[in-house]
Scaffold this motif. Structure first.
Motif, PDB file in Angstrom:
ATOM      1  N   VAL A   1       0.825  -1.213   0.000  1.00 14.67           N
ATOM      2  CA  VAL A   1       0.000   0.000   0.000  1.00 14.67           C
ATOM      3  C   VAL A   1       0.856   1.259   0.000  1.00 14.67           C
ATOM      4  O   VAL A   1       0.392   2.325  -0.430  1.00 14.67           O
ATOM      5  N   ASP A   2       2.087   1.170   0.497  1.00 15.93           N
ATOM      6  CA  ASP A   2       2.961   2.342   0.535  1.00 15.93           C
ATOM      7  C   ASP A   2       3.644   2.609  -0.800  1.00 15.93           C
ATOM      8  O   ASP A   2       4.090   3.732  -1.051  1.00 15.93           O
ATOM      9  N   ASP A   3       3.737   1.588  -1.618  1.00 11.20           N
ATOM     10  CA  ASP A   3       4.425   1.746  -2.910  1.00 11.20           C
ATOM     11  C   ASP A   3       3.810   0.805  -3.938  1.00 11.20           C
ATOM     12  O   ASP A   3       4.435  -0.170  -4.365  1.00 11.20           O
ATOM     13  N   PRO A   4       2.562   1.074  -4.376  1.00  6.24           N
ATOM     14  CA  PRO A   4       1.905   0.156  -5.321  1.00  6.24           C
ATOM     15  C   PRO A   4       2.647   0.036  -6.648  1.00  6.24           C
ATOM     16  O   PRO A   4       2.653  -1.031  -7.265  1.00  6.24           O
ATOM     17  N   TRP A   5       3.325   1.116  -7.087  1.00  8.05           N
ATOM     18  CA  TRP A   5       3.990   1.083  -8.384  1.00  8.05           C
ATOM     19  C   TRP A   5       5.275   0.272  -8.367  1.00  8.05           C
ATOM     20  O   TRP A   5       5.921   0.102  -9.395  1.00  8.05           O
ATOM     21  N   LYS A   6       5.625  -0.240  -7.202  1.00  9.38           N
ATOM     22  CA  LYS A   6       6.766  -1.146  -7.130  1.00  9.38           C
ATOM     23  C   LYS A   6       6.489  -2.426  -7.908  1.00  9.38           C
ATOM     24  O   LYS A   6       7.412  -3.165  -8.284  1.00  9.38           O
ATOM     25  N   ALA A   7       5.197  -2.730  -8.161  1.00  8.00           N
ATOM     26  CA  ALA A   7       4.811  -3.941  -8.890  1.00  8.00           C
ATOM     27  C   ALA A   7       4.665  -3.687 -10.383  1.00  8.00           C
ATOM     28  O   ALA A   7       3.982  -4.445 -11.086  1.00  8.00           O
ATOM     29  N   ALA A   8       5.269  -2.613 -10.877  1.00  7.51           N
ATOM     30  CA  ALA A   8       5.298  -2.339 -12.318  1.00  7.51           C
ATOM     31  C   ALA A   8       6.750  -2.285 -12.770  1.00  7.51           C
ATOM     32  O   ALA A   8       7.661  -2.091 -11.968  1.00  7.51           O
ATOM     33  N   PHE A   9       6.968  -2.482 -14.085  1.00  6.48           N
ATOM     34  CA  PHE A   9       8.344  -2.412 -14.583  1.00  6.48           C
ATOM     35  C   PHE A   9       8.408  -1.708 -15.932  1.00  6.48           C
ATOM     36  O   PHE A   9       7.445  -1.682 -16.701  1.00  6.48           O
TER      37      PHE A   9
END
Length: 393
Positions: A159-167
């Motif tokens: 929830v603190d860094d949702p865009w961590k799951a994009a590349f």
């Protein structure tokens, strides 16, 4: 680990020349809406699309051995680089049954799993510069007006860094071509719609693997084929595969290739030919006047793109569609094709344009029946799809 196939030859000698495939499909995205992206409705096509790609690669002789498998106009075939491995990650992560009726476990397509699988894929390719690598992704994608970012299935779980799951696609490619000399093909079936959310991130999504942009690339022949253009969506047919994947597989099933020099009657399917044929089939899947227009994205990569990805043992086919204008003549008109004095093949047009699948070459085709016969004589048909509408005075 989502390894669903590894050939006996590669098990004995991991450095042998082979085609190594990594397939990723992201469909469920359980935390996507909570992260403020989309309405939470799962995508309808990535799991079917990734299975369709797996079926094509595994349906030939390499994947079905000792069974003969399907012919090269229906499934993968490359005697120069036989199928070495196929790894699949998908959501939902249900088991997958191969064309050989073998059940395999599938790993969920979270970013960490995709990253680990990608490293394994590159490691396999690094063992032999003559090998070929195919990376396929189907799922959510966004753009920042220039670059494309692909979204893994666990988007929003942090929830603190949702865009961590994009590349980042292009940066992933730039690192990859400095890791292996093998030829690389990236097939991206995802949107490139502009997203201000990704643009305004302080920490932008990273590539799947880290590395420097500097230094000479080892790989000199690589390509990215995208399902759509910058700032546009990619589409899927209801209860079917994604539109780009549908067009891609139609092209691969015997509709492109150039004859190889030498005594053997073989036809090489190169990346450049595959892109052209896929574009024609993708255009054919659009309905006239449809708002959801999808065109292939601009190509990215370097090299001549002439390394065979797939090899046919017969002349490629052309899908020919013949119609009449005004359409009111369809109930009485008949379309025909003929060549070299062979019997004329005729089809009615009652339900729409007549469709023929013929080998590339010179053909005479036209319309007749209840209308005055008109035709094009001995015309060369050399592209995957050809459409012709005859004006009836």
């Amino acid at each position: 680990m989502g390894l669903i196939f590894e050939s006996a030859a590669v098990q004995q000698d991991p450095a042998r020349t082979a085609t190594h495939v990594l397939l990723v499909g992201c469909e469920t995205y359980p935390k996507l809406a909570a992260a403020g992206f989309g309405d939470g409705t799962p995508l309808g096509s990535p799991r079917r699309s990734v299975e369709s790609m797996a079926n094509w690669f595994l349906g030939g002789a390499d994947g079905m051995s000792p069974a003969p498998g399907q012919p090269p106009d229906q499934a993968f075939n490359n005697p120069d680089a036989p199928l070495g491995s196929v790894e699949m990650l998908a959501s939902p992560a249900d088991d997958y049954t191969t064309p050989a009726n073998i059940t395999k476990s599938v790993t969920r397509s979270t970013l960490s799993n995709v990253r680990d699988a990608y490293k394994r894929w590159l490691a396999r390719l690094a063992t032999n510069p003559q090998s070929r690598g195919v990376f396929y992704f189907c799922g959510h994608g966004v753009g920042d007006g220039v670059d494309q970012y692909l979204i893994a299935d666990d988007f929003g779980e942090d929830v603190d860094d949702p865009w961590k799951a994009a590349f980042h696609v292009s940066n992933t490619c730039q690192v990859s071509i400095r890791k292996t000399r093998a030829n690389l093909l990236f097939l991206i079936d995802a949107c490139m719609e502009f997203s201000p959310q990704v643009l305004f991130q302080i920490s932008a999504p990273q590539p799947l693997i880290n590395g420097a942009r500097t230094g000479d690339s080892l790989c000199t022949d690589w390509a990215v084929l995208r399902a759509t253009t910058t700032n546009r969506l990619a589409y899927a047919d209801p209860q079917g595969t994604a539109r780009f994947t549908t067009a891609l597989l139609q092209a691969l099933r015997g509709h492109c290739g150039q004859q190889r020099p030498g005594p053997a009657v073989l036809f090489d399917v190169t990346v450049s030919q595959l892109r052209a044929a896929t574009g024609l089939f993708l255009t054919r899947l659009q309905q006239p006047g449809e708002d959801s227009v999808q065109k292939l994205g601009s190509p990215q990569g370097e090299g001549s793109w002439d390394m065979p990805l797939h090899v046919l043992n017969g002349r490629p086919s052309v899908l020919v569609e013949l119609d009449v204008d005004p359409r009111g003549y369809r109930p009485i008109a008949q379309a025909f094709m003929e060549r070299n004095g062979t019997p004329r093949n005729m089809q009615p047009m009652t339900t729409g344009p007549a469709k023929f699948v013929v080998q590339q070459g010179e053909w005479t085709y036209g319309v007749g029946g209840g209308v005055a016969e008109t035709s094009d004589v001995e015309r060369l048909l050399a592209q995957a799809v050809y459409s012709r509408c005859f004006l009836i005075p």
